[in-house]
Design an enzyme around this catalytic site. Structure first.
Site, PDB file in Angstrom:
ATOM      1  N   CYS A  14       0.789  -1.234   0.000  1.00  0.00           N
ATOM      2  CA  CYS A  14       0.000   0.000   0.000  1.00  0.00           C
ATOM      3  C   CYS A  14       0.820   1.283   0.000  1.00  0.00           C
ATOM      4  O   CYS A  14       0.655   2.133  -0.866  1.00  0.00           O
ATOM      5  CB  CYS A  14      -0.946   0.004   1.206  1.00  0.00           C
ATOM      6  SG  CYS A  14      -2.230  -1.260   1.117  1.00  0.00           S
ATOM      7  N   ILE A  15       1.688   1.465   0.987  1.00  0.00           N
ATOM      8  CA  ILE A  15       2.318   2.772   1.182  1.00  0.00           C
ATOM      9  C   ILE A  15       3.202   3.188   0.008  1.00  0.00           C
ATOM     10  O   ILE A  15       3.208   4.356  -0.375  1.00  0.00           O
ATOM     11  CB  ILE A  15       3.099   2.805   2.513  1.00  0.00           C
ATOM     12  CG1 ILE A  15       2.137   2.527   3.673  1.00  0.00           C
ATOM     13  CG2 ILE A  15       3.741   4.169   2.726  1.00  0.00           C
ATOM     14  CD1 ILE A  15       2.814   2.468   5.018  1.00  0.00           C
TER      15      ILE A  15
END
Length: 439
Positions: free
Chosen positions: A272-273
């Site tokens: 995600c990040i």
């Protein structure tokens, strides 16, 4: 139809179909199974399906004994047969949403999954997209794909978005213990999706649209990416001034308000990040806007592996050695502490950079026995090395990329000639500190 589906959810007779049996899909199945639901897992990888049906897990935080429990009760089966999606009452999509080489969203997996669902879609089903994506994906991409079946959303079937919030390796938060944001394409879809998740997770947070839920996920991870970029940039500055950024952060976090601690590292990892901010910047470009702040954060974080290599080069030069020909062991290939998840791990970038510079590279990771094949990295086959005294002494430098608890840092510092620490993992080591450098 709406009331019938809600009734099946409430009495636990609804069958849950989960597409994508990875770090998000399997914990989600566990959450529903523990509340009495039956589930069918769908994946395009026959090896995964075969293992699960044999009661074997391939993810550390979902044990094989747990999968065996699912199978023994007769309430779980895995399959590659997408025509069986018709058997599920709720279909939850947990497929990858990576970036293209030009850092644009790659929704190929979502599109293909939508086509599979459309081919099997029947009246009375709920479809929920959980994969991280940009706002409008559910409405503008998935909805038209599903309606090619001839069925109408809100009448024949229901569609919502609920972002996954899985945190692999975090013992305090399992899938069932994390609040679920839910946004529907319409009111009926939101109501049914909320009913589904209320029967499996600790809290449901309904929002007014699928777009709000999609943007919520992007905000959560962009917030983290920007703050990590801040401390990464600060780290580079403070290193030059011979100031310990870790001690600075520890001092700052004693403030009981207005500050949240984020920590520097060799780069961003996880699904995600490293990816979500670029989804947002791409979306901004489609609207004729630029997100300069977010793009700058992405650039800062993307450059961290280069900074680590430059620090390694300086460190080796102090010992009269070049990177070329030096024996370097990367400690940790997983993207974060105490997990086996290698997705987007900066360790793979570091390994590529070291190999390109002619280093003799090995790795050690108690959670990653063999080097997995990665979508964007072409690395040689390799197995984890045991950190014996003899092995450590044979190195020129041990590079700590992931601060696994299982590593014996005192022994590593004692036996390795040099240790480059990107995670402050050696903070409590007292002897041999002259052999340690931070990066």
């Amino acid at each position: 139809m709406r009331e019938e589906l809600i009734g099946k959810i409430e009495d636990r007779s609804a069958i849950i179909g989960v597409i994508g049996l990875g770090y998000v899909g399997l914990p989600l199945i566990d959450a529903f199974f523990n509340r009495g639901f039956s589930a069918i897992g769908f994946d395009v990888d026959p090896a995964k399906v075969e293992k699960l049906n044999a009661g074997q897990s391939y993810i550390e935080h979902i044990s094989s004994s747990k999968v065996q429990g699912w199978r023994s009760e007769g309430r779980f089966e895995a399959t590659t047969d997408m025509s069986r999606l018709a058997e599920a009452d709720a279909i939850l999509i947990c497929v990858p949403t990576p970036l293209t080489p030009s850092r644009d969203p790659d929704l190929t997996y979502v599109e293909k999954t939508g086509e599979h669902i459309a081919a099997a879609l029947r009246p009375g089903q709920l479809v929920v997209l959980e994969s991280t994506t940009y706002p409008t994906t559910t409405r503008d991409l998935l909805l038209p794909c599903l309606e090619k079946s001839g069925l109408k959303c809100g009448q024949d079937f229901f569609l919502a978005y609920s972002p996954e919030r899985e945190d692999p390796g975090n013992p305090d938060y399992s899938a069932s213990g994390i609040p679920k944001v839910v946004g529907g394409i319409d009111e009926a879809s939101c109501e049914i999706a909320c009913t589904l998740y209320r029967n499996a997770v600790v809290q449901v947070v309904p929002v007014s649209s699928a777009e709000i839920a999609e943007a919520c996920k992007i905000l959560e991870n962009t917030y983290r990416a920007v703050n990590i970029a801040l401390v990464n940039e600060l780290k580079v500055l403070l290193d030059r001034m011979d100031i310990d950024v870790w001690e600075v952060i520890n001092a700052a976090k004693t403030k009981p308000f207005g500050f949240q601690a984020f920590y520097p590292g060799p780069g961003l990892g996880g699904h995600c990040i490293p990816i979500d901010p670029f989804y947002l910047t791409w979306l901004a470009r489609t609207q004729g806007l630029t997100t300069r702040f977010i793009e700058l954060a992405g650039e800062v974080n993307s450059r961290m592996p280069e900074y680590v290599i430059s620090r390694l080069s300086e460190f080796l030069n102090e010992a009269g050695k070049p990177i070329r020909g030096s024996r370097i062991c990367l400690l940790g290939m997983a993207y974060k502490k105490d997990v086996d998840d290698p997705r987007e791990s900066p360790s793979f970038v570091l390994m590529e950079m070291l190999l390109e510079r002619g280093a003799e590279v090995t790795y050690s990771d108690p959670h990653v026995a063999t080097l997995p094949k990665m979508r964007h990295h072409d690395l040689p086959e390799m197995s984890s090395s045991d950190l014996t005294p003899e092995f450590l002494e044979s190195l020129d430098c041990a590079l700590i990329a992931t601060d696994h608890t299982a590593f014996d840092y005192e022994a590593i510092v004692r036996h390795a000639p040099l240790v480059l620490d990107t995670r402050n993992a050696t903070a409590k080591v007292t002897e041999g500190r002259e052999k340690i450098r931070k990066a």
